[in-house]
Write a protein that holds these residues in place. Structure first.
Motif, PDB file in Angstrom:
ATOM      1  N   SER A   1     -10.353   4.515  -7.363  1.00 18.16           N
ATOM      2  CA  SER A   1      -9.089   3.932  -6.930  1.00 18.16           C
ATOM      3  C   SER A   1      -8.672   4.435  -5.558  1.00 18.16           C
ATOM      4  O   SER A   1      -7.868   3.806  -4.889  1.00 18.16           O
ATOM      5  CB  SER A   1      -7.993   4.227  -7.960  1.00 18.16           C
ATOM      6  N   SER A   2      -9.210   5.608  -5.142  1.00 20.26           N
ATOM      7  CA  SER A   2      -8.860   6.134  -3.831  1.00 20.26           C
ATOM      8  C   SER A   2      -9.544   5.346  -2.716  1.00 20.26           C
ATOM      9  O   SER A   2      -9.156   5.452  -1.561  1.00 20.26           O
ATOM     10  CB  SER A   2      -9.250   7.612  -3.737  1.00 20.26           C
ATOM     11  N   ARG A   3     -10.557   4.556  -3.068  1.00 14.94           N
ATOM     12  CA  ARG A   3     -11.218   3.712  -2.076  1.00 14.94           C
ATOM     13  C   ARG A   3     -10.624   2.317  -2.197  1.00 14.94           C
ATOM     14  O   ARG A   3     -11.010   1.525  -3.041  1.00 14.94           O
ATOM     15  CB  ARG A   3     -12.730   3.686  -2.302  1.00 14.94           C
ATOM     16  N   ARG A   4      -9.642   2.018  -1.378  1.00 12.63           N
ATOM     17  CA  ARG A   4      -8.909   0.772  -1.491  1.00 12.63           C
ATOM     18  C   ARG A   4      -9.788  -0.418  -1.132  1.00 12.63           C
ATOM     19  O   ARG A   4     -10.715  -0.325  -0.319  1.00 12.63           O
ATOM     20  CB  ARG A   4      -7.676   0.802  -0.590  1.00 12.63           C
TER      21      ARG A   4
ATOM     22  N   GLU B   1      -1.926   7.796  -0.273  1.00 12.24           N
ATOM     23  CA  GLU B   1      -2.955   8.213  -1.214  1.00 12.24           C
ATOM     24  C   GLU B   1      -2.422   9.344  -2.091  1.00 12.24           C
ATOM     25  O   GLU B   1      -1.647  10.188  -1.646  1.00 12.24           O
ATOM     26  CB  GLU B   1      -4.197   8.701  -0.451  1.00 12.24           C
TER      27      GLU B   1
ATOM     28  N   ALA C   1       0.837  -1.193   0.000  1.00  9.83           N
ATOM     29  CA  ALA C   1       0.000   0.000   0.000  1.00  9.83           C
ATOM     30  C   ALA C   1       0.877   1.250   0.000  1.00  9.83           C
ATOM     31  O   ALA C   1       1.848   1.351   0.738  1.00  9.83           O
ATOM     32  CB  ALA C   1      -0.912  -0.003   1.223  1.00  9.83           C
TER      33      ALA C   1
ATOM     34  N   LYS D   1      -7.326  -0.258  -8.359  1.00  5.48           N
ATOM     35  CA  LYS D   1      -7.483  -0.134  -6.907  1.00  5.48           C
ATOM     36  C   LYS D   1      -6.137  -0.149  -6.183  1.00  5.48           C
ATOM     37  O   LYS D   1      -6.092  -0.255  -4.960  1.00  5.48           O
ATOM     38  CB  LYS D   1      -8.359  -1.276  -6.383  1.00  5.48           C
ATOM     39  N   GLY D   2      -5.056  -0.078  -6.941  1.00  5.49           N
ATOM     40  CA  GLY D   2      -3.739  -0.082  -6.324  1.00  5.49           C
ATOM     41  C   GLY D   2      -3.282  -1.449  -5.874  1.00  5.49           C
ATOM     42  O   GLY D   2      -2.349  -1.563  -5.070  1.00  5.49           O
ATOM     43  N   GLU D   3      -3.926  -2.505  -6.401  1.00  4.87           N
ATOM     44  CA  GLU D   3      -3.569  -3.874  -6.030  1.00  4.87           C
ATOM     45  C   GLU D   3      -2.721  -4.523  -7.124  1.00  4.87           C
ATOM     46  O   GLU D   3      -2.795  -4.141  -8.295  1.00  4.87           O
ATOM     47  CB  GLU D   3      -4.836  -4.715  -5.808  1.00  4.87           C
TER      48      GLU D   3
END
Length: 405
Positions: free
Chosen positions: A70-73, A18, A15, A148-150
């Motif tokens: 994408s800001s809502r992980r 943000e 992670a 989603k940054g995953e």
């Protein structure tokens, strides 16, 4: 297990802070996608086109909405569910590409196409469409994880299994083996029964398919110019001989294998969906799962044509596998046109029977159960221990997400 205690150690992203601006978020998302495409992260060959299409959608007119989301992980659990779904779709896409190269609407093996067409004249088109669907699922799921940054799922290192040497097959590494399969046919009986594996029922298939190829292996075994009779009262399945009988048995095996693969997805997706926390993740799993159910209904019907007149009684001259005439048994557990799920016990045997997808419990229809079924099918014959370590860990992580039953 509490949600905050759940951890992922396969394909997970670290992670990051943000983004401080929408431009930075856009740049980061673009960079992550470009990094994945450069190293062929999750699709190979023709599937890269599907990945590019998904990326275009991701980066196109909906970029602002994607960036906002994408800001809502994702929770660790929801990410694990989607990662396993992505892995399953990569596996499905790999096997369907092999079927499509040889027997799809633009497939390159005329005798295989003719044998498949004995099951249904539209089989090549259906195969091509099913292939496109699985490619789109894999591309979307990995692109969504990136948004989603995953970390997306990358199985390219395991594309080491040999291709068929038959005319039409591309000479590239594969994730899956279709050249010697043990096809579990218990689903055929299960969907005609009033019992439910989630309530303890066990099933056997109406016959056995062991160590049978589902695609032509090479041109010596099954020449691509083999004349395949059109199954009819004048040329029933029992009259097929030699290379024609061998090719028709291979096509019949494929017909049942199609249904075996897709009934697994029909159970997997609702099982995963019951664990989802984010409404959007639930929407994704239910929506893709509906297509898997649609696929199963199609292939359930076509597989039955291999064990009904006039095509029944084809015998493979090498393995001696005979496709029986199931309708001659005069049993509802065998009848080939009963392709809609019969009402069965559901939730409790004290309640009226209900027509449902089954199984949908983690024990019987979850991620680990799916990989166990694929392994027993010999779909991964020849794969490395490293592959099994990765895919089994993804499965365990998905099944360990709290929720469901």
């Amino acid at each position: 297990m509490k949600e905050e205690e759940f951890s992922s150690s396969v394909g997970s992203a670290t992670a990051s802070d943000e983004p401080t601006s929408s431009k930075l978020a856009d740049d980061n998302l673009q960079q992550r996608w470009q990094d994945i495409v450069k190293r062929r992260s999750f699709l190979k060959g023709v599937s890269l086109a599907g990945a590019t299409l998904a990326a275009g959608t991701l980066m196109g007119k909906d970029l602002t909405a994607q960036t906002a989301r994408s800001s809502r992980r994702l929770s660790k659990g929801d990410a694990a569910l989607l990662r396993f779904a992505a892995a399953a779709e990569l596996i499905e896409a790999d096997l369907w590409q092999q079927y499509n190269e040889l027997g799809g609407v633009q497939g390159g093996n005329p005798a295989y196409i003719a044998a498949l067409s004995n099951l249904d004249g539209d089989m090549p088109q259906y195969i091509a469409d099913n292939t496109d669907d699985e490619l789109s699922h894999a591309a979307f799921l990995n692109a969504y994880l990136i948004s989603k940054g995953e970390q997306p799922v990358d199985l390219d290192a395991f594309r080491t299994l040999p291709s068929s040497e038959a005319t039409g097959a591309k000479s590239i590494g594969r994730l899956t083996n279709l050249q010697k399969l043990n096809v579990d046919l218990s689903w055929y009986t299960r969907y005609r029964s009033g019992q439910n594996p989630d309530l303890g029922a066990h099933f056997k298939g109406p016959f056995t398919i062991h160590h049978e190829p589902a695609i032509p292996i090479n041109d010596t075994d099954t020449p691509p110019d083999t004349a395949i009779p059109s199954a009819s009262p004048q040329a029933p399945g029992s009259s097929f001989t030699g290379a024609a009988a061998r090719m028709q048995a291979i096509a019949n095996t494929a017909g049942f294998h199609f249904a075996f693969i897709e009934q697994g997805g029909a159970s997997l997706y609702p099982t995963l969906a019951l664990k989802a926390k984010d409404p959007e993740v639930l929407r994704i799993l239910v929506s893709i799962g509906g297509v898997e159910i649609d696929h199963f209904g199609l292939w359930h019907d076509k597989g039955g044509n291999a064990v009904a007149q006039p095509l029944a009684l084809v015998t493979d001259p090498l393995t001696k596998l005979t496709f029986p005439d199931l309708n001659a048994r005069n049993s509802e557990l065998d009848q080939t046109n009963l392709i809609l799920p019969e009402p069965c016990d559901f939730v409790s045997k004290d309640l009226p029977q209900c027509s449902v997808i089954r199984p949908t419990t983690t024990r019987n229809g979850g991620a680990v159960a799916t990989i166990e079924a694929f392994t027993a099918d010999l779909l991964f014959l020849g794969q490395s221990s490293a592959f099994f370590k990765v895919i089994n860990q993804l499965a365990v992580e998905a099944d360990s997400v709290p929720g469901g039953f």
